[in-house]
Write an enzyme that holds these catalytic residues in place. Structure first.
Site, PDB file in Angstrom:
ATOM      1  CE  LYS A   1      -3.687   2.125   2.600  1.00  8.84           C
ATOM      2  NZ  LYS A   1      -4.612   2.076   3.721  1.00  8.84           N
TER       3      LYS A   1
ATOM      4  CB  SER B   1      -8.025   3.900   2.879  1.00  7.09           C
ATOM      5  OG  SER B   1      -7.257   3.245   3.894  1.00  7.09           O
TER       6      SER B   1
ATOM      7  CB  SER C   1      -8.451   1.091   5.651  1.00 11.44           C
ATOM      8  OG  SER C   1      -9.523   2.314   5.634  1.00 11.44           O
TER       9      SER C   1
END
Ligand code: GLN
Length: 483
Positions: A75, A150, A174
């Protein structure tokens, strides 16, 4: 090759069936072919091929580590040395990290090959990946639907087989919410289990990194590498690291599962509820005992979170001032102009909304009424979990009230967007570990089952998830077009 699990890929690499360079090329080709999903912000092709060549040499020399030669993706919230680390924001679009996050370093030391950096909501604020400066990610199960957020790029990349495994971070859901929307397995570990050093801060008392993979077994292999004490993170917990794959097959007879009534009330889509009930039935067949519980303070978690998370983010994001690194406006007239225009031009509207709310909640005269009050309710929520764990081993329920919603469907209404995390947020407030595992479909969209455990029970959660994945194949389904 792209459909093999990380466990299988390890065997294939060790037996010499294929090389890491071949494997890495397969994924780089797929990433290229499926760019329309918008999963990756940065592709580190050159470094990946070099790392794969090194891995092949280590494999040939019998010096392989835990993940030698396995491609993974990070990420874009984890700092990676020499590589752009944007956190999904225009603010950091020009930021080349001078150092590695502990998590990145650990994957590197384990021999993993970094494919690239994954798209995400700006500074991890969002539930749909639509707040990213780099545009929305598409859900591989339905190109018009969001992948969740997210960690939307991570979830979509793993579901579409553009990486065998990825990292995510979970401040209020997330990892779990995008895992549920994309039909993959995700784990948010206990707060303090995975180092936050070099993981760009959103809300420091809630943020936790974790693995996102197709199965619980693969998540265990990734967590093994990610977790552990780190002296560079003052909230890291010094506690021995268990072997996360050793207990995957343990018997579940006698396991006590609690179903909080508040997870099944109004607002939960009835078809999602039916899939969760079917999954719980599967656990009954595996010998678990199921009982209902009441946890009334769970209903307070969204309002509490939306005081605490913005408060912490307003402090954390004050460092982006246009002076030291990140975006700087053109030709500032003076220092105040430099601050205000740099921040005004580079932060997106969701980030600004949170900074405003957080600054307000922390300001003199309001601190006691909002922040302090929220911290007190947070304690009540934690205590309620502890009472529940005195009665049952784990809690189960849905991850999200609905399946993946449409791109653009909730962007005009922040409250509506915030409510998509209604079942995940309490876990972060209490600092507990929890997973999302695939538990069926409504139409063609995946549903996630949430499993919540007491502190540091990651191994137990992985065992519970793995046993379910031995008797179901939801986690093995492939979205159409990505076979
Ligand atoms: N969706 C939640 C938010 O917008 C949680 C985000 C997260 O876990 N990083 O804050």
């Amino acid at each position: 090759m792209h459909n093999k699990s990380i466990a299988e890929l390890r065997r294939g690499l060790h037996s010499g069936e294929y090389s890491s360079q071949e494997l890495t090329r397969v994924f780089l080709d797929r990433m290229q072919r499926h760019q329309a999903l918008n999963c990756y912000i940065t592709v580190t092709e050159e470094q990946a091929l070099e790392a794969a060549a090194r891995a092949d040499a280590q494999l040939a020399g019998g010096k392989a580590g835990a993940l030698t030669g396995i491609p993974i993706a990070q990420k874009d919230i984890f700092c990676s040395k020499g590589v752009k680390t944007s956190c999904g924001s225009k603010m950091l679009d020009n930021f080349i990290s001078p150092y590695d996050a502990t998590v990145v370093e650990k994957f590197h030391d384990a021999g993993a090959v970094l494919l690239g950096k994954l798209n995400m909501d700006e500074f991890a604020m969002g539930s749909s990946n639509e707040t990213s400066h780099y545009g929305p990610v598409r859900n591989p199960w339905d190109a018009d639907a969001v992948p969740g957020g997210s960690s939307g790029g991570s979830a979509a990349a793993v579901a579409a087989r553009l990486a065998p495994g990825a990292t995510g971070t979970d401040t209020g859901g997330s990892i779990r919410q995008p895992a549920a929307f994309c039909g993959i397995t995700g784990m948010k570990p206990t707060y303090g289990r995975v180092s936050r050093y070099g993981m760009i801060a959103f809300a420091s008392s809630l943020d936790q990194g974790g693995p996102m993979a197709r199965s619980a077994e693969d998540a265990a292999l990734l967590l093994q590498v990610m977790a552990g004490f780190d002296a560079k993170d003052s909230t890291s917990v010094d506690r021995p690291l268990p072997d996360y794959t050793a207990g995957l097959n343990e018997d579940l007879r006698g396991l006590k599962i609690g179903l909080p009534r508040e997870f099944f009330g109004a607002g939960l889509n009835s078809e999602v509820a039916a899939r969760i009930e079917a999954a719980v039935d599967e656990y009954r067949k595996l010998g678990a005992e199921v009982r209902e519980l009441s946890m009334p303070s769970l209903q307070l978690s969204v309002p509490v979170y939306y005081v605490i998370a913005p408060a912490e983010c307003s402090a954390n994001l004050s460092r982006y001032d246009g002076v030291r690194y990140g975006y700087r406006c053109a030709e500032p007239a003076d220092l105040t102009d430099l601050y205000t225009r740099s921040r005004g031009e580079a932060f997106g509207s969701e980030v600004k909304r949170r900074i405003l709310i957080g600054t307000y909640a922390l300001s003199a005269g309001y601190y006691d009424a909002y922040y302090l009050k929220a911290q007190k309710v947070r304690r009540l929520i934690s205590e309620e979990f502890q009472r529940a764990f005195a009665e049952v081993d784990v809690l189960m329920g849905p991850v999200t009230p609905t399946t993946a919603f449409g791109i653009g469907e909730k962007t005009a209404d922040p409250i509506e967007m915030y409510l998509s995390d209604i079942y995940t947020i309490a876990v972060n407030l209490a600092g507990l570990p929890a997973m999302s595992i695939p538990a069926g479909f409504v139409g063609d969209k995946p549903v996630g089952l949430q499993i919540i455990g007491d502190y540091f029970t990651e191994a137990k959660l992985l065992n519970i998830a793995h046993r379910y994945q031995q008797v179901t194949d939801w986690h093995g389904r492939i979205p159409q077009g990505f076979e």
